[in-house]
Design a protein around this motif. Structure first.
Motif, PDB file in Angstrom:
ATOM      1  N   MET A   2       3.663  58.467  39.409  1.00 14.16           N
ATOM      2  CA  MET A   2       3.851  57.979  38.041  1.00 14.16           C
ATOM      3  C   MET A   2       4.318  56.527  38.144  1.00 14.16           C
ATOM      4  O   MET A   2       5.458  56.269  38.530  1.00 14.16           O
ATOM      5  CB  MET A   2       4.905  58.860  37.359  1.00 14.16           C
ATOM      6  N   VAL A   3       3.417  55.603  37.816  1.00 16.36           N
ATOM      7  CA  VAL A   3       3.714  54.195  38.084  1.00 16.36           C
ATOM      8  C   VAL A   3       3.361  53.323  36.873  1.00 16.36           C
ATOM      9  O   VAL A   3       2.356  53.550  36.208  1.00 16.36           O
ATOM     10  CB  VAL A   3       2.899  53.719  39.328  1.00 16.36           C
ATOM     11  N   GLY A   4       4.195  52.329  36.610  1.00 19.17           N
ATOM     12  CA  GLY A   4       3.903  51.325  35.589  1.00 19.17           C
ATOM     13  C   GLY A   4       3.986  49.937  36.200  1.00 19.17           C
ATOM     14  O   GLY A   4       4.882  49.664  37.013  1.00 19.17           O
ATOM     15  N   ILE A   5       3.049  49.073  35.817  1.00 16.95           N
ATOM     16  CA  ILE A   5       3.025  47.701  36.340  1.00 16.95           C
ATOM     17  C   ILE A   5       3.044  46.768  35.130  1.00 16.95           C
ATOM     18  O   ILE A   5       2.139  46.826  34.294  1.00 16.95           O
ATOM     19  CB  ILE A   5       1.742  47.473  37.179  1.00 16.95           C
ATOM     20  N   GLU A   6       4.080  45.971  35.011  1.00 19.97           N
ATOM     21  CA  GLU A   6       4.201  45.102  33.832  1.00 19.97           C
ATOM     22  C   GLU A   6       3.794  43.679  34.170  1.00 19.97           C
ATOM     23  O   GLU A   6       4.283  43.099  35.146  1.00 19.97           O
ATOM     24  CB  GLU A   6       5.655  45.142  33.294  1.00 19.97           C
ATOM     25  N   TYR A   7       2.902  43.110  33.357  1.00 16.21           N
ATOM     26  CA  TYR A   7       2.426  41.746  33.584  1.00 16.21           C
ATOM     27  C   TYR A   7       3.235  40.763  32.738  1.00 16.21           C
ATOM     28  O   TYR A   7       3.569  41.064  31.589  1.00 16.21           O
ATOM     29  CB  TYR A   7       0.936  41.637  33.225  1.00 16.21           C
ATOM     30  N   VAL A   8       3.550  39.612  33.354  1.00 16.00           N
ATOM     31  CA  VAL A   8       4.303  38.580  32.634  1.00 16.00           C
ATOM     32  C   VAL A   8       3.667  37.214  32.865  1.00 16.00           C
ATOM     33  O   VAL A   8       3.001  36.979  33.881  1.00 16.00           O
ATOM     34  CB  VAL A   8       5.787  38.514  33.104  1.00 16.00           C
ATOM     35  N   LYS A   9       3.913  36.332  31.908  1.00 19.90           N
ATOM     36  CA  LYS A   9       3.393  34.963  31.999  1.00 19.90           C
ATOM     37  C   LYS A   9       4.214  34.187  33.019  1.00 19.90           C
ATOM     38  O   LYS A   9       3.705  33.348  33.746  1.00 19.90           O
ATOM     39  CB  LYS A   9       3.556  34.320  30.620  1.00 19.90           C
ATOM     40  N   ASP A  10       5.519  34.498  33.042  1.00 19.78           N
ATOM     41  CA  ASP A  10       6.416  33.792  33.945  1.00 19.78           C
ATOM     42  C   ASP A  10       7.422  34.793  34.529  1.00 19.78           C
ATOM     43  O   ASP A  10       8.152  35.443  33.778  1.00 19.78           O
ATOM     44  CB  ASP A  10       7.151  32.692  33.161  1.00 19.78           C
ATOM     45  N   LYS A  11       7.404  34.893  35.862  1.00 16.24           N
ATOM     46  CA  LYS A  11       8.228  35.926  36.501  1.00 16.24           C
ATOM     47  C   LYS A  11       9.715  35.672  36.323  1.00 16.24           C
ATOM     48  O   LYS A  11      10.497  36.591  36.136  1.00 16.24           O
ATOM     49  CB  LYS A  11       7.916  35.968  37.991  1.00 16.24           C
ATOM     50  N   GLN A  12      10.084  34.379  36.451  1.00 19.09           N
ATOM     51  CA  GLN A  12      11.485  34.016  36.402  1.00 19.09           C
ATOM     52  C   GLN A  12      12.114  34.396  35.059  1.00 19.09           C
ATOM     53  O   GLN A  12      13.130  35.078  34.997  1.00 19.09           O
ATOM     54  CB  GLN A  12      11.598  32.488  36.638  1.00 19.09           C
ATOM     55  N   SER A  13      11.423  33.941  33.986  1.00 22.57           N
ATOM     56  CA  SER A  13      11.984  34.193  32.640  1.00 22.57           C
ATOM     57  C   SER A  13      11.523  35.527  32.064  1.00 22.57           C
ATOM     58  O   SER A  13      11.967  35.915  30.989  1.00 22.57           O
ATOM     59  CB  SER A  13      11.557  33.063  31.699  1.00 22.57           C
ATOM     60  N   LYS A  14      10.640  36.225  32.760  1.00 23.36           N
ATOM     61  CA  LYS A  14      10.063  37.504  32.303  1.00 23.36           C
ATOM     62  C   LYS A  14       9.327  37.341  30.966  1.00 23.36           C
ATOM     63  O   LYS A  14       9.265  38.281  30.165  1.00 23.36           O
ATOM     64  CB  LYS A  14      11.138  38.591  32.176  1.00 23.36           C
ATOM     65  N   THR A  15       8.815  36.137  30.702  1.00 20.83           N
ATOM     66  CA  THR A  15       8.114  35.897  29.432  1.00 20.83           C
ATOM     67  C   THR A  15       6.862  36.762  29.361  1.00 20.83           C
ATOM     68  O   THR A  15       6.002  36.676  30.233  1.00 20.83           O
ATOM     69  CB  THR A  15       7.688  34.408  29.322  1.00 20.83           C
ATOM     70  N   PRO A  16       6.763  37.581  28.324  1.00 23.34           N
ATOM     71  CA  PRO A  16       5.573  38.451  28.247  1.00 23.34           C
ATOM     72  C   PRO A  16       4.321  37.661  27.851  1.00 23.34           C
ATOM     73  O   PRO A  16       4.424  36.600  27.231  1.00 23.34           O
ATOM     74  CB  PRO A  16       5.935  39.462  27.155  1.00 23.34           C
ATOM     75  N   PHE A  17       3.162  38.192  28.193  1.00 28.44           N
ATOM     76  CA  PHE A  17       1.914  37.593  27.727  1.00 28.44           C
ATOM     77  C   PHE A  17       1.767  37.842  26.236  1.00 28.44           C
ATOM     78  O   PHE A  17       2.186  38.886  25.725  1.00 28.44           O
ATOM     79  CB  PHE A  17       0.714  38.243  28.432  1.00 28.44           C
ATOM     80  N   ASP A  18       1.160  36.881  25.541  1.00 31.46           N
ATOM     81  CA  ASP A  18       0.778  37.094  24.153  1.00 31.46           C
ATOM     82  C   ASP A  18      -0.226  38.252  24.139  1.00 31.46           C
ATOM     83  O   ASP A  18      -1.120  38.290  24.984  1.00 31.46           O
ATOM     84  CB  ASP A  18       0.103  35.800  23.652  1.00 31.46           C
ATOM     85  N   PRO A  19      -0.086  39.185  23.191  1.00 28.34           N
ATOM     86  CA  PRO A  19      -1.057  40.297  23.144  1.00 28.34           C
ATOM     87  C   PRO A  19      -2.504  39.808  23.109  1.00 28.34           C
ATOM     88  O   PRO A  19      -3.404  40.475  23.626  1.00 28.34           O
ATOM     89  CB  PRO A  19      -0.697  41.041  21.852  1.00 28.34           C
ATOM     90  N   LYS A  20      -2.710  38.614  22.515  1.00 32.15           N
ATOM     91  CA  LYS A  20      -4.089  38.090  22.429  1.00 32.15           C
ATOM     92  C   LYS A  20      -4.676  37.812  23.809  1.00 32.15           C
ATOM     93  O   LYS A  20      -5.887  37.766  23.980  1.00 32.15           O
ATOM     94  CB  LYS A  20      -4.106  36.799  21.606  1.00 32.15           C
ATOM     95  N   ALA A  21      -3.822  37.621  24.812  1.00 33.87           N
ATOM     96  CA  ALA A  21      -4.319  37.362  26.174  1.00 33.87           C
ATOM     97  C   ALA A  21      -4.946  38.624  26.776  1.00 33.87           C
ATOM     98  O   ALA A  21      -5.704  38.565  27.724  1.00 33.87           O
ATOM     99  CB  ALA A  21      -3.184  36.862  27.062  1.00 33.87           C
ATOM    100  N   ARG A  22      -4.624  39.776  26.246  1.00 33.93           N
ATOM    101  CA  ARG A  22      -5.193  41.072  26.662  1.00 33.93           C
ATOM    102  C   ARG A  22      -5.063  41.285  28.173  1.00 33.93           C
ATOM    103  O   ARG A  22      -6.015  41.711  28.831  1.00 33.93           O
ATOM    104  CB  ARG A  22      -6.662  41.163  26.255  1.00 33.93           C
ATOM    105  N   ALA A  23      -3.905  40.976  28.713  1.00 37.72           N
ATOM    106  CA  ALA A  23      -3.739  41.031  30.177  1.00 37.72           C
ATOM    107  C   ALA A  23      -4.098  42.407  30.739  1.00 37.72           C
ATOM    108  O   ALA A  23      -4.946  42.530  31.627  1.00 37.72           O
ATOM    109  CB  ALA A  23      -2.299  40.648  30.530  1.00 37.72           C
ATOM    110  N   ALA A  24      -3.474  43.449  30.219  1.00 40.75           N
ATOM    111  CA  ALA A  24      -3.713  44.783  30.786  1.00 40.75           C
ATOM    112  C   ALA A  24      -5.126  45.279  30.485  1.00 40.75           C
ATOM    113  O   ALA A  24      -5.726  45.999  31.294  1.00 40.75           O
ATOM    114  CB  ALA A  24      -2.678  45.761  30.236  1.00 40.75           C
ATOM    115  N   GLU A  25      -5.654  44.878  29.321  1.00 34.44           N
ATOM    116  CA  GLU A  25      -7.034  45.243  28.982  1.00 34.44           C
ATOM    117  C   GLU A  25      -8.011  44.628  29.980  1.00 34.44           C
ATOM    118  O   GLU A  25      -8.971  45.259  30.401  1.00 34.44           O
ATOM    119  CB  GLU A  25      -7.388  44.721  27.577  1.00 34.44           C
TER     120      GLU A  25
END
Ligand SMILES: Cc1ncc(COP(=O)(O)O)c(C=O)c1O
Length: 482
Positions: free
Chosen positions: A408-431
Motif C-alpha cells: 500500500m503505497v502513495g507517492i506525492e508529487y511537488v513542484k518544489d521539494k524544499q517548500s513542498k509546494t504542490p503542483f497546480d491541479p491544472k498541471a495534471r502531474a499524477a494524471e
C-alpha cells in the motif's frame, strides 16, 4: 485525440480470440467504447475529459494482468481498486462461484431464513477477527458497511438508554464511501463539491494524521509530539461535544484514498485509549487494509495494537469477485442490539442481498486461498521489497514524499521539494504519470497530486521490478514535460 483515435484498430483480431462469447454476445471494442461513453455513469468521473476520451474497457484478466478490449495487456498496479488481493481469474474462485450458483444462487436472508455460505463465513470471520468481534452484518460493499455500522451504533445507544450519544468523529482526508452517510463520514473536501451535506449535527472531523503535511502549529514537532498533538485535538473535541454525546470514532488504519497516510507511531492505540476512557466506540474501517494488504489478516490488532468495537470489511473479503461488505460487531454491542426492543420488536434493518450466498461462498474460498498460499507472510516478504523499491523513487525531482507500508503505497508529487509546494491541479502531474505508465503497460492510480499503488498480493519480485521500472520512467517523462 480520444482513446479511439490514439489506439487504432490494429489489435482487433487478437481481441476477438481472447473473448469468452459463450454466455454473451460482445460487440466490437469501438461499439463497446461508445455504449460505455453514452450510457454508463462511472463513479468519480472527470467530465471535462470523459465525453471526449471515454473509458479504457477491460475485457479479461489473469493473475496480476488485465487485458483491455483492444488486446493491450497491462500490469495491474492497483488490484482493480485495492481489492483483487488473490489476483485475477482464479479457477478455484470461478468454480466455487459457479458451484454455489448452481446449488442455490439466492434465498431470503431476512428473519429466520439463512444460507450455508453466510453461516459458514460468519463463523470463519468470528474466528479470524480479533477480540470479541463475533457477529457479522453483511452488505454489498464498503460504503453500505460503514453506513450500517453507524446506524447500528445509534441503535445500540438508543437501546442502552443513551439516545443523546450520537456524534461520530471522523478525520479530514478519510475515505469511507459514497452513500449519503458514508460520504459525510468522508473527510476529503474535493468529494463534496456541489453535493448537499447531511449529518452536520452528528458527524465531525478532526485532523488527518499526515506526517508530511502537518496542520499549523505542528510543523516542527517530532513524531511523538505530533502524535500527542493529534490525540489532544481528539480528546478536546470529545470534551467540547461532551462525552455523553459522542458515540464513535471511525478511522482507517492507513488512510487510503486520502493519500496513503501513515499515522505517527502509537497513534491508533492512543486514540483507542481515549475512546475507552470516554465510552466512545472505535470503528476500524479496514475495507482496504483487511485480508492481507499490510501483511496481517487485519491491521488493527496485529499491526497497531488495538481491538476495535466494530471492524468494517469489503474489497479483499472476496478479492472483488462478487460484491460484498461486512460490519463485524463485538460481543458487547451484540448483547445490546440482539435484545428485543419491545414485545414483537424486530431489528428492522437489512438488505435483500445481506449475506448473499454466492458472495459469501467466494469469500470463504478467498480466505482459504489467502491461508493456503500464506499470502500474509508473502506480503511481509515481497510487500516489504515493494515498499523498499517505492522509496527509491525519492531521488526523482518531483517526488516529494513516498509513504505507506508493504503493498500500500502513495507517492506525492511537488513542484518544489524544499517548500513542498504542490503542483497546480491544472498541471495534471499524477494524471500524466498515469498516462505515461498506461502507455507502457502499467496501471497506477492518480489521486490529486499522488500516485497510489496497491497491487495484487501475489505479485512476484520480478513483476515488482518491472512495475517500478515503468513507474520511474513515467515520473521522469512527466518531470521533463511539466
Ligand atoms: C477505506 C474505505 N472505506 C470504504 C470504502 C467504500 O467502499 P465501496 O466503494 O465498496 O462502497 C472504500 C473504497 O475505496 C475505502 O477505501
Amino acid at each position: 485525440m480520444n482513446r479511439l483515435e490514439r489506439t487504432g484498430e490494429t489489435n482487433k483480431e487478437k481481441v476477438e480470440s481472447t473473448r469468452t462469447k459463450e454466455s454473451m454476445r460482445i460487440p466490437d471494442w469501438k461499439t463497446l467504447w461508445e455504449m460505455d461513453r453514452n450510457h454508463f455513469i462511472h463513479p468519480y468521473t472527470d467530465f471535462s475529459t470523459f465525453k471526449e476520451q471515454g473509458s479504457q474497457i477491460i475485457s479479461s484478466a489473469e493473475g496480476v494482468y488485465v487485458i483491455d478490449a483492444q488486446g493491450n495487456r497491462l500490469l495491474d498496479g492497483i488490484a482493480g481498486l485495492w481489492c483483487v488481493n488473490i489476483g485475477h481469474g482464479r479457477r478455484e474462485m470461478v468454480e466455487c462461484i459457479a458451484g454455489q450458483a448452481a446449488r442455490m444462487q439466492y434465498y431470503n436472508p431476512f428473519g429466520h431464513s439463512g444460507n450455508e455460505p453466510a453461516a459458514m463465513l460468519s463463523a470463519r470471520l468470528a474466528e479470524l477477527t480479533p477480540g470479541s468481534l463475533n457477529h457479522v452484518f453483511y452488505t454489498t460493499g464498503g460504503s453500505t458497511a460503514n453506513d450500517a455500522a453507524t446506524r447500528l451504533v445509534h441503535y445500540y445507544n438508543n437501546l442502552r438508554g443513551k439516545p443523546q450519544k450520537k456524534w461520530v468523529i471522523s478525520r479530514l482526508g478519510a475515505y469511507h464511501g459514497a452513500t449519503y452517510v458514508a460520504a459525510s463520514l468522508t473527510g476529503i473536501h474535493a468529494t463534496k463539491h456541489g453535493f448537499d451535506r447531511i449529518a452536520d449535527d452528528w458527524i465531525t472531523h478532526v485532523s488527518a494524521a499526515n506526517m508530511y503535511r502537518r496542520p499549523a502549529g505542528a510543523e516542527d514537532l517530532d513524531e511523538e509530539e505530533y502524535c500527542e498533538f493529534l490525540v489532544s485535538e481528539f480528546r478536546n473535541r470529545i470534551e467540547q461535544l461532551g462525552a455523553d454525546n459522542v458515540a464513535a470514532f471511525i478511522a482507517e488504519p492507513i488512510m487510503g484514498a486520502g493519500g496513503v497516510l501513515v499515522a505517527p507511531r502509537g497513534y491508533h492505540r492512543k486514540m483507542w485509549e481515549v475512546c475507552r476512557e470516554n465510552d466512545v466506540l472505535y470503528i476500524a474501517d479496514e475495507v482496504v487494509t483487511g485480508f492481507g494488504r499490510l501483511g496481517a489478516w487485519f491491521a488493527s490488532e496485529d499491526i497497531y495494537g488495538y481491538v476495535p468495537d466494530i471492524l468494517v470489511l469489503a474489497k479483499g473479503i472476496n478479492s472483488g469477485y462478487v460484491p460484498l461488505g461486512a460490519a463485524v460487531f463485538s460481543e458487547e454491542i451484540y448483547e445490546v442490539i440482539s435484545r428485543p426492543q419491545c414485545e414483537g420488536g424486530l431489528l428492522t434493518m437489512g438488505f435483500t442481498y445481506s449475506g448473499h450466498p454466492i458472495a459469501c461462498a467466494a469469500a470463504l474460498k478467498n480466505i482459504e486461498i489467502i491461508e493456503s498460499e500464506h499470502l500474509c507472510a508473502r506480503v511481509r516478504d515481497v510487500g516489504s521489497y515493494f515498499f523498499e523499491q517505492a522509496l527509491t523513487l525519492r531521488d526523482l525531482p518531483i517526488v516529494g514524499d513516498v509513504r505507506g507500508s508493504r503493498f500500500m503505497v502513495g507517492i506525492e508529487y511537488v513542484k518544489d521539494k524544499q517548500s513542498k509546494t504542490p503542483f497546480d491541479p491544472k498541471a495534471r502531474a499524477a494524471e500524466r504519470v498515469f498516462e505515461a505508465c498506461r502507455d507502457q503497460g502499467l496501471i497506477v492510480r492518480p489521486i490529486g497530486n499522488q500516485t497510489v499503488l496497491s497491487p495484487p498480493l501475489i505479485m512476484s519480485r520480478g513483476q515488482v521490478d518491472r512495475l517500478f521500472g515503468v513507474l520511474r520512467s513515467g515520473i521522469e517523462q512527466t518531470a521533463s514535460a511539466i
